[in-house]
Design a protein around this motif. Structure first.
Motif, PDB file in Angstrom:
ATOM      1  N   LEU A   1       0.827  -1.203   0.000  1.00 12.71           N
ATOM      2  CA  LEU A   1       0.000   0.000   0.000  1.00 12.71           C
ATOM      3  C   LEU A   1       0.861   1.252   0.000  1.00 12.71           C
ATOM      4  O   LEU A   1       0.666   2.159  -0.824  1.00 12.71           O
ATOM      5  CB  LEU A   1      -0.924  -0.006   1.223  1.00 12.71           C
ATOM      6  N   PHE A   2       1.828   1.307   0.908  1.00 11.94           N
ATOM      7  CA  PHE A   2       2.680   2.495   0.991  1.00 11.94           C
ATOM      8  C   PHE A   2       3.592   2.613  -0.223  1.00 11.94           C
ATOM      9  O   PHE A   2       3.905   3.727  -0.670  1.00 11.94           O
ATOM     10  CB  PHE A   2       3.504   2.450   2.286  1.00 11.94           C
ATOM     11  N   GLY A   3       4.006   1.472  -0.768  1.00 10.60           N
ATOM     12  CA  GLY A   3       4.804   1.513  -1.989  1.00 10.60           C
ATOM     13  C   GLY A   3       4.037   2.143  -3.128  1.00 10.60           C
ATOM     14  O   GLY A   3       4.579   2.929  -3.906  1.00 10.60           O
ATOM     15  N   THR A   4       2.740   1.820  -3.212  1.00  7.54           N
ATOM     16  CA  THR A   4       1.879   2.407  -4.247  1.00  7.54           C
ATOM     17  C   THR A   4       1.724   3.907  -4.040  1.00  7.54           C
ATOM     18  O   THR A   4       1.801   4.701  -4.987  1.00  7.54           O
ATOM     19  CB  THR A   4       0.495   1.738  -4.233  1.00  7.54           C
ATOM     20  N   LEU A   5       1.514   4.309  -2.799  1.00  8.88           N
ATOM     21  CA  LEU A   5       1.343   5.733  -2.496  1.00  8.88           C
ATOM     22  C   LEU A   5       2.602   6.529  -2.849  1.00  8.88           C
ATOM     23  O   LEU A   5       2.524   7.613  -3.446  1.00  8.88           O
ATOM     24  CB  LEU A   5       1.006   5.916  -1.015  1.00  8.88           C
TER      25      LEU A   5
END
Length: 295
Positions: A245-249
């Motif tokens: 999730l944070f990688g996508t953000l």
């Protein structure tokens, strides 16, 4: 309070690892995958020895062999993930790696006959579905790259499980030092055997290695290993799964990637999985206690 401290440490680790996707992409423009792995582990080991070398007076044989096992597992997992990426897409690589969320409780059940918590298992599956929606873009056909990545997922699952198991009896920092030194030694030997010793490195590559070593490796793994004292292996795997999730953000912010509706649903499912694993049992337990108190 300690329970929530462990979960908070895991969440910080996931955020830092998420940011690492952007930095690794930069590093691979100047270095090979094995050079990046060796560089981050060597520098991370040096940093840990400088900061916490005094704790080596607590070094015992039990810590040495346990840390060596963790370091070997960690390097192998990263190696299979990196090599697998050469034969499959990044989205499939990320999704299959995330299978470790489901493998962790299975390891506990198969090898140690530990009962699988229903809420944690449901949360694991839900997190897996969420990561699939977040990461998968094309068809899902198993090729050699996918198989190598699946081995990587098993490796990360064993790393999470045995870190959680070992830190219950050993000092987390000393264990991490031995783990990183082991991974650094293996990484160095691999680079030497492959003839990839760099003669010059661009400053962008150096900055990337420093970031990966300081934040994505040293800080993240110290937080993770210490946090394992205050949380379960399955819950740790679920929280760490938010790395996707944070990688996508971070990719949206810095690489200007587009967040689709499917990816948004995946992100929501991941957060729901954490809430289910974290709050649901306590919620129902409190309701039952209140009902019993009224009767």
């Amino acid at each position: 309070m300690k329970k929530y401290m462990g979960d908070a440490m895991m969440l910080i680790t996931a955020i830092v690892w998420g940011s690492g996707f952007v930095v690794v992409a930069i590093a691979l423009n100047y270095l090979t995958a094995y050079q990046v792995m060796a560089g981050r582990f060597i520098l991370a080991a040096i940093i840990l020895l400088i900061l916490f070398g005094y704790k080596l007076k607590e070094l015992r044989w039990s810590v040495v062999w346990k840390g060596a096992i963790l370091g070997t597992i960690l390097y192998i997992a990263f190696a299979f993930q990196t090599v697998g990426l050469e034969y499959t897409t990044a989205s499939k690589n990320a999704f299959i790696t995330a299978v470790n969320v489901v493998i962790v409780p299975l390891i506990a059940f198969i090898f140690y006959k530990r009962k699988i918590d229903g809420y944690e298992m449901f949360g694991s599956v839900l997190a897996l579905v969420g990561i699939g929606l977040l990461s998968l873009q094309g068809s899902f056909k198993m090729n050699i790259g996918d198989m190598l990545t699946l081995i990587c997922a098993v490796g990360f699952a064993f790393d999470i499980f045995y870190t959680n198991y070992f830190v219950q009896k050993e000092d987390a920092l000393v264990l991490t030092i031995v783990q990183f030194v082991t991974a650094a030694v293996i990484g160095t030997l691999v680079v030497i055997m492959q003839g990839e010793i760099p003669t010059t490195i661009a400053k962008e590559g150096i900055y990337a290695i420093i970031y990966l070593a300081v934040f994505s490796t040293t800080l993240a793994y110290v937080l993770q290993n210490v946090a394992h004292k205050y949380t379960t292996a399955t819950k740790a795997a679920i929280i760490l799964s938010t790395e996707a999730l944070f990688g996508t953000l971070f990719a949206i912010l810095f690489l200007h990637e587009v967040l689709t509706f499917k990816m948004t649903i995946g992100a929501i499912l991941i957060m729901a999985a954490i809430l289910i694993a974290e709050l649901k049992p306590a919620y129902f337990k409190n309701r039952m206690m209140k009902k019993m108190g009224r009767t």
